[in-house]
Motif scaffolding. Structure first.
Motif, short mmCIF file in Angstrom:
data_model
loop_
_atom_site.label_atom_id
_atom_site.label_comp_id
_atom_site.label_asym_id
_atom_site.label_seq_id
_atom_site.Cartn_x
_atom_site.Cartn_y
_atom_site.Cartn_z
N VAL A 1 50.74 7.16 10.50
CA VAL A 1 50.41 7.35 11.90
C VAL A 1 48.95 7.03 12.18
CG1 VAL A 1 50.24 9.07 13.75
CG2 VAL A 1 52.23 9.05 12.25
N THR A 2 48.06 7.57 11.36
CA THR A 2 46.62 7.37 11.56
C THR A 2 45.96 7.08 10.22
OG1 THR A 2 46.73 9.04 13.30
CG2 THR A 2 44.55 8.39 12.57
N PRO A 3 45.91 5.81 9.82
CA PRO A 3 45.31 5.47 8.53
C PRO A 3 43.83 5.85 8.50
CG PRO A 3 46.49 3.59 9.46
CD PRO A 3 46.42 4.64 10.52
N THR A 4 43.43 6.57 7.45
CA THR A 4 42.02 6.97 7.31
C THR A 4 41.42 6.53 5.98
OG1 THR A 4 42.65 9.10 6.38
CG2 THR A 4 42.33 9.01 8.77
N LEU A 5 42.26 6.04 5.06
CA LEU A 5 41.79 5.69 3.73
C LEU A 5 41.97 4.21 3.46
CD1 LEU A 5 43.51 8.58 1.73
CD2 LEU A 5 41.18 8.53 2.62
N ASN A 6 41.10 3.66 2.61
CA ASN A 6 41.33 2.28 2.19
C ASN A 6 42.44 2.28 1.14
OD1 ASN A 6 40.26 2.59 -0.49
ND2 ASN A 6 38.18 2.39 0.35
N GLN A 7 42.89 1.10 0.75
CA GLN A 7 44.05 1.03 -0.14
C GLN A 7 43.79 1.71 -1.49
OE1 GLN A 7 45.53 -2.91 -0.82
NE2 GLN A 7 47.38 -2.18 -1.82
N GLY A 8 42.59 1.57 -2.03
CA GLY A 8 42.27 2.19 -3.31
C GLY A 8 42.30 3.71 -3.23
N GLN A 9 41.71 4.28 -2.17
CA GLN A 9 41.72 5.74 -1.98
C GLN A 9 43.15 6.24 -1.80
OE1 GLN A 9 39.13 5.67 1.45
NE2 GLN A 9 37.58 6.84 0.33
N TYR A 10 43.91 5.48 -1.02
CA TYR A 10 45.30 5.85 -0.74
C TYR A 10 46.10 5.92 -2.04
CZ TYR A 10 50.05 5.38 1.11
OH TYR A 10 51.37 5.56 1.39
N ARG A 11 46.01 4.85 -2.84
CA ARG A 11 46.76 4.80 -4.09
C ARG A 11 46.29 5.88 -5.07
NH1 ARG A 11 50.14 1.03 -4.21
NH2 ARG A 11 50.47 0.37 -6.35
N GLN A 12 44.99 6.12 -5.14
CA GLN A 12 44.47 7.12 -6.06
C GLN A 12 44.98 8.52 -5.69
OE1 GLN A 12 42.56 6.71 -8.98
NE2 GLN A 12 43.32 8.79 -9.17
N HIS A 13 44.93 8.85 -4.41
CA HIS A 13 45.41 10.17 -3.98
C HIS A 13 46.91 10.32 -4.25
CE1 HIS A 13 45.31 14.01 -2.04
NE2 HIS A 13 46.25 13.65 -1.18
N LEU A 14 47.65 9.27 -3.97
CA LEU A 14 49.09 9.31 -4.22
C LEU A 14 49.36 9.47 -5.72
CD1 LEU A 14 51.79 9.17 -2.83
CD2 LEU A 14 51.71 6.69 -3.03
N ASP A 15 48.62 8.74 -6.55
CA ASP A 15 48.77 8.88 -8.01
C ASP A 15 48.41 10.29 -8.46
OD1 ASP A 15 49.60 6.28 -8.30
OD2 ASP A 15 47.66 5.53 -8.99
N ASP A 16 47.36 10.86 -7.88
CA ASP A 16 46.95 12.22 -8.24
C ASP A 16 48.05 13.23 -7.90
OD1 ASP A 16 44.53 11.22 -9.13
OD2 ASP A 16 43.41 11.85 -7.34
N ARG B 1 55.10 13.64 1.16
CA ARG B 1 55.70 13.24 2.45
C ARG B 1 54.69 13.37 3.59
NH1 ARG B 1 60.21 15.69 0.11
NH2 ARG B 1 59.74 17.70 1.03
N ASP B 2 53.97 14.50 3.62
CA ASP B 2 52.97 14.70 4.67
C ASP B 2 51.88 13.64 4.61
OD1 ASP B 2 54.41 16.94 5.38
OD2 ASP B 2 52.98 18.38 4.53
N PHE B 3 51.46 13.29 3.39
CA PHE B 3 50.43 12.28 3.20
C PHE B 3 50.91 10.92 3.69
CE2 PHE B 3 48.32 9.21 0.24
CZ PHE B 3 47.05 9.31 0.78
N PHE B 4 52.14 10.54 3.30
CA PHE B 4 52.70 9.27 3.77
C PHE B 4 52.71 9.22 5.30
CE2 PHE B 4 55.47 8.44 -0.18
CZ PHE B 4 54.65 7.42 -0.61
N PHE B 5 53.23 10.28 5.92
CA PHE B 5 53.35 10.30 7.38
C PHE B 5 51.98 10.23 8.05
CE2 PHE B 5 53.68 12.48 11.48
CZ PHE B 5 54.61 11.66 12.09
N ALA B 6 51.04 11.04 7.57
CA ALA B 6 49.70 11.07 8.17
C ALA B 6 49.02 9.71 8.08
CB ALA B 6 48.84 12.14 7.52
N GLU B 7 49.14 9.06 6.93
CA GLU B 7 48.51 7.76 6.75
C GLU B 7 49.25 6.66 7.52
OE1 GLU B 7 45.54 6.66 5.19
OE2 GLU B 7 45.23 8.81 5.47
#
Length: 85
Positions: free
Chosen positions: A50-65, A42-48
């Motif tokens: 409000v202020t996106p810092t990752l590209n789509q691949g990084q975002y999906r990888q972290h979420l999968d992890d 939830r924190d990751f979703f909200f942070a990204e």
């Protein structure tokens, strides 16, 4: 309690946990770690959002992890929490 040197003292004995106690403790720990994992998602979703810092691949990888945390061999007692890139 036992009277030792004129004073009452508590004495503790270590007794191995029964399989039912181990199972109950594991269920509680699993629920706690799943709640922690869900909060990180939830924190990751909200942070990204409000202020996106990752590209789509990084975002999906972290979420999968984060989603894969329960699949780790030591879960729920030993967890290697993913770190945001």
């Amino acid at each position: 309690p036992a009277k030792i040197g004129g004073q009452w003292k508590r004495q503790w004995r270590k007794v191995p946990a029964s399989p039912d106690e181990i199972d109950a403790r594991t269920r509680v720990k699993t629920a706690e770690m799943m709640a922690a994992r869900d909060q990180l998602i939830r924190d990751f979703f909200f942070a990204e959002l409000v202020t996106p810092t990752l590209n789509q691949g990084q975002y999906r990888q972290h979420l999968d992890d984060l989603r894969d945390v329960p699949l780790q061999a030591g879960f729920p007692w030993s967890i290697d929490w993913p770190v945001k890139p």
